[in-house]
Design a protein around this motif. Sequence first.
Motif, PDB file in Angstrom:
ATOM      1  N   SER A   2       0.842  -1.074   0.011  1.00 56.70           N
ATOM      2  CA  SER A   2      -0.086   0.024  -0.100  1.00 56.70           C
ATOM      3  C   SER A   2       0.856   1.188   0.075  1.00 56.70           C
ATOM      4  CB  SER A   2      -0.982  -0.073   1.226  1.00 56.70           C
ATOM      5  OG  SER A   2      -1.574   1.080   1.182  1.00 56.70           O
ATOM      6  N   MET A   3       1.909   1.300   0.841  1.00 59.15           N
ATOM      7  CA  MET A   3       2.862   2.443   1.028  1.00 59.15           C
ATOM      8  C   MET A   3       3.533   2.636  -0.355  1.00 59.15           C
ATOM      9  SD  MET A   3       2.911   3.464   4.136  1.00 59.15           S
ATOM     10  CE  MET A   3       2.044   3.087   5.587  1.00 59.15           C
ATOM     11  N   LEU A   4       3.908   1.760  -1.127  1.00 54.54           N
ATOM     12  CA  LEU A   4       4.530   1.624  -2.581  1.00 54.54           C
ATOM     13  C   LEU A   4       3.555   2.450  -3.568  1.00 54.54           C
ATOM     14  CD1 LEU A   4       6.562  -1.647  -2.414  1.00 54.54           C
ATOM     15  CD2 LEU A   4       7.534   0.254  -2.524  1.00 54.54           C
ATOM     16  N   GLU A   5       2.290   1.939  -3.344  1.00 49.88           N
ATOM     17  CA  GLU A   5       1.158   2.417  -4.324  1.00 49.88           C
ATOM     18  C   GLU A   5       1.191   3.796  -4.169  1.00 49.88           C
ATOM     19  OE1 GLU A   5      -1.965  -0.381  -3.820  1.00 49.88           O
ATOM     20  OE2 GLU A   5      -1.056  -1.890  -4.855  1.00 49.88           O
ATOM     21  N   GLN A   6       1.079   4.149  -2.767  1.00 53.64           N
ATOM     22  CA  GLN A   6       0.712   5.656  -2.691  1.00 53.64           C
ATOM     23  C   GLN A   6       2.049   6.287  -2.954  1.00 53.64           C
ATOM     24  OE1 GLN A   6      -0.903   6.642   1.551  1.00 53.64           O
ATOM     25  NE2 GLN A   6      -1.091   4.160   1.626  1.00 53.64           N
ATOM     26  N   ALA A   7       3.203   5.939  -3.182  1.00 48.43           N
ATOM     27  CA  ALA A   7       4.338   6.706  -3.379  1.00 48.43           C
ATOM     28  C   ALA A   7       4.545   6.748  -5.120  1.00 48.43           C
ATOM     29  CB  ALA A   7       5.658   6.059  -2.801  1.00 48.43           C
ATOM     30  N   GLY A   8       3.699   6.004  -5.808  1.00 49.99           N
ATOM     31  CA  GLY A   8       3.793   5.804  -7.266  1.00 49.99           C
ATOM     32  C   GLY A   8       4.798   4.730  -7.581  1.00 49.99           C
ATOM     33  N   ILE A   9       5.113   3.792  -6.715  1.00 49.84           N
ATOM     34  CA  ILE A   9       5.765   2.704  -7.226  1.00 49.84           C
ATOM     35  C   ILE A   9       5.084   1.486  -7.748  1.00 49.84           C
ATOM     36  CG2 ILE A   9       7.764   1.185  -6.472  1.00 49.84           C
ATOM     37  CD1 ILE A   9       8.848   3.617  -4.693  1.00 49.84           C
ATOM     38  N   THR A  10       5.051   0.967  -8.744  1.00 51.50           N
ATOM     39  CA  THR A  10       4.011  -0.098  -9.184  1.00 51.50           C
ATOM     40  C   THR A  10       4.685  -1.423  -9.005  1.00 51.50           C
ATOM     41  OG1 THR A  10       4.667   0.102 -11.447  1.00 51.50           O
ATOM     42  CG2 THR A  10       2.610   1.087 -10.706  1.00 51.50           C
ATOM     43  N   LEU A  11       4.001  -2.482  -8.805  1.00 45.54           N
ATOM     44  CA  LEU A  11       4.551  -3.809  -8.561  1.00 45.54           C
ATOM     45  C   LEU A  11       4.061  -4.581  -9.772  1.00 45.54           C
ATOM     46  CD1 LEU A  11       3.971  -4.093  -4.684  1.00 45.54           C
ATOM     47  CD2 LEU A  11       6.176  -3.928  -5.995  1.00 45.54           C
ATOM     48  N   GLY A  12       5.106  -5.792 -10.006  1.00 43.32           N
ATOM     49  CA  GLY A  12       4.580  -6.578 -10.966  1.00 43.32           C
ATOM     50  C   GLY A  12       3.975  -8.128 -10.590  1.00 43.32           C
ATOM     51  N   ASP A  13       4.849  -8.727 -10.092  1.00 45.12           N
ATOM     52  CA  ASP A  13       4.337 -10.151 -10.154  1.00 45.12           C
ATOM     53  C   ASP A  13       3.667 -10.652  -8.695  1.00 45.12           C
ATOM     54  OD1 ASP A  13       5.168 -10.743 -12.602  1.00 45.12           O
ATOM     55  OD2 ASP A  13       6.886 -11.407 -11.948  1.00 45.12           O
ATOM     56  N   GLY A  14       3.209  -9.703  -7.947  1.00 38.90           N
ATOM     57  CA  GLY A  14       2.646 -10.054  -6.583  1.00 38.90           C
ATOM     58  C   GLY A  14       3.292 -10.187  -5.336  1.00 38.90           C
ATOM     59  N   VAL A  15       3.038 -10.641  -4.136  1.00 43.34           N
ATOM     60  CA  VAL A  15       3.885 -10.917  -3.123  1.00 43.34           C
ATOM     61  C   VAL A  15       4.183 -12.243  -2.578  1.00 43.34           C
ATOM     62  CG1 VAL A  15       3.267  -9.976  -0.655  1.00 43.34           C
ATOM     63  CG2 VAL A  15       2.533  -8.601  -2.350  1.00 43.34           C
ATOM     64  N   SER A  16       5.198 -12.237  -2.005  1.00 45.86           N
ATOM     65  CA  SER A  16       5.742 -13.651  -1.375  1.00 45.86           C
ATOM     66  C   SER A  16       6.342 -13.437   0.030  1.00 45.86           C
ATOM     67  CB  SER A  16       6.625 -14.242  -2.299  1.00 45.86           C
ATOM     68  OG  SER A  16       7.084 -15.588  -1.640  1.00 45.86           O
ATOM     69  N   VAL A  17       6.135 -14.356   0.930  1.00 46.88           N
ATOM     70  CA  VAL A  17       6.699 -14.410   2.088  1.00 46.88           C
ATOM     71  C   VAL A  17       7.649 -15.618   2.435  1.00 46.88           C
ATOM     72  CG1 VAL A  17       6.445 -14.499   4.738  1.00 46.88           C
ATOM     73  CG2 VAL A  17       4.531 -12.988   3.465  1.00 46.88           C
TER      74      VAL A  17
END
Length: 477
Positions: A266-281
Amino acid sequence: MFRRPLYCALLALLPLLAEASGFSRLAELTDQGFLVGAEARLLGSGERLGAIEPERQLSPASVSKVYVAAAALERWGPQHRFTSRLVSTAEPDADGVLAGDLIFDGGGDPALTSEDLWRLVQRLHQAGVRRVEGRLVISQWRYGPVECLTTDRCQAHSRVANAYSALLSSAGVNFGSWCVAVAPAAAAGQPARINSCDSRSPIVEIDNRVETRPDDSGTELNAERVLRDSGDVMVLRGQISTNARPRLVYRASSDPARQTAHTLRSMLEQAGITLGDGVSVVASEPPAEARRLAAVEGKPLQELLLRTLNYSNNFMADVLALNLVETPRASLEQGGTALAAFAAETPGHGPITLRSGSGLTPENRTSAAGVNALLERMYHRPALFPSFVAALQSPGNGVMRFLRRGSPTFQHHVMLKTGTLNQPVAVRAVGGYFRTRSGQWGVFSALVNGTATTPWLNWRQVLDPLAADLETMIDAH
């Protein structure tokens, strides 16, 4: 012929009676069937002012946290800061595209918050990153997910109605708990407005069953975090008045590392940084060739301890204990073992069993004499003692309202840490320092444990007699 043995027996009891007389009021709990261990003594002369079975092994509950504070200060010092990093095996190109995974390397900061993540993201933006083509990877290689040892924490994975039983990870944020803000709608009869505390759009899914009522109708909220197929859901019920101020609600997440993933995304999106292949832990360490893109240091340890002890924060205490373990993939029991090994180095401490730093584990055992030995050890650390004692509460000025009792002498001549458990038996424990009228320093501890047959134990039953006993000791010296 029987008088001499009886006389000798009475003489042998006199020292014990004299010691117990210092806790004459607290000792009444033993008559009610409670198990009590207590000791108070002066640090300068070593004079014992009172004792009730001071070597007895009892549950200290959250008084366990003084061991965490002491061990952490001795290991790292008051100004130590934990570092959280964003790393990658790739470098951003001229257009700000990172052709690889963005890895959050959790540094075990027990007080990492959304504000820290926001600063981290801003530094990533400053480094030129505008798009991540790979995944957002959350690395909790130091520890996490940590096996639960208590019923509350084990149940918290599926559903929970509190924040104190938060699960543990070296990549956790916001003390392992979700936060939502509940505000009234514009008009009565409408659903309340509920958002995540850290974002305009919800970070956690919300099931809103809160109704807005007319002015001055009162606010009653019931909140539970449940784990569904879609992930964590905050279920909120009740009502809020149209003229009420927003209320913040905190509930433990089912997976603190995944909570960090959603919050950071959410923070990355608010800063205008887009993500590609999803999230992993993942539980693996970042690749050795990964380079640091951004980093943020947390608050100094002395500030962390102030929050850990003042608010008796279980998440922070257990994370600090896990950080004391030298090897990766640490368990809660290993953290407790590290604390017990530290205590064993304390002169005059005696036996101790710790399975956690928070004290949530009812198997924790120490003695009043042991707690006092630890307190004395820290008193004789001039470089560490100011940070240690500052993390304790004075009854008259502390954040816990239930401590504001007793005379001004008790309220302003004492610094302490309390501990509370209600299952499997009631526990009320206290340990700390006092200053006498003549300015002498003293240490005291009182561990009160219930049994299967004792009635309910509340703080009034323990604090009122303890405050009166300590006041007598303080005034007499």
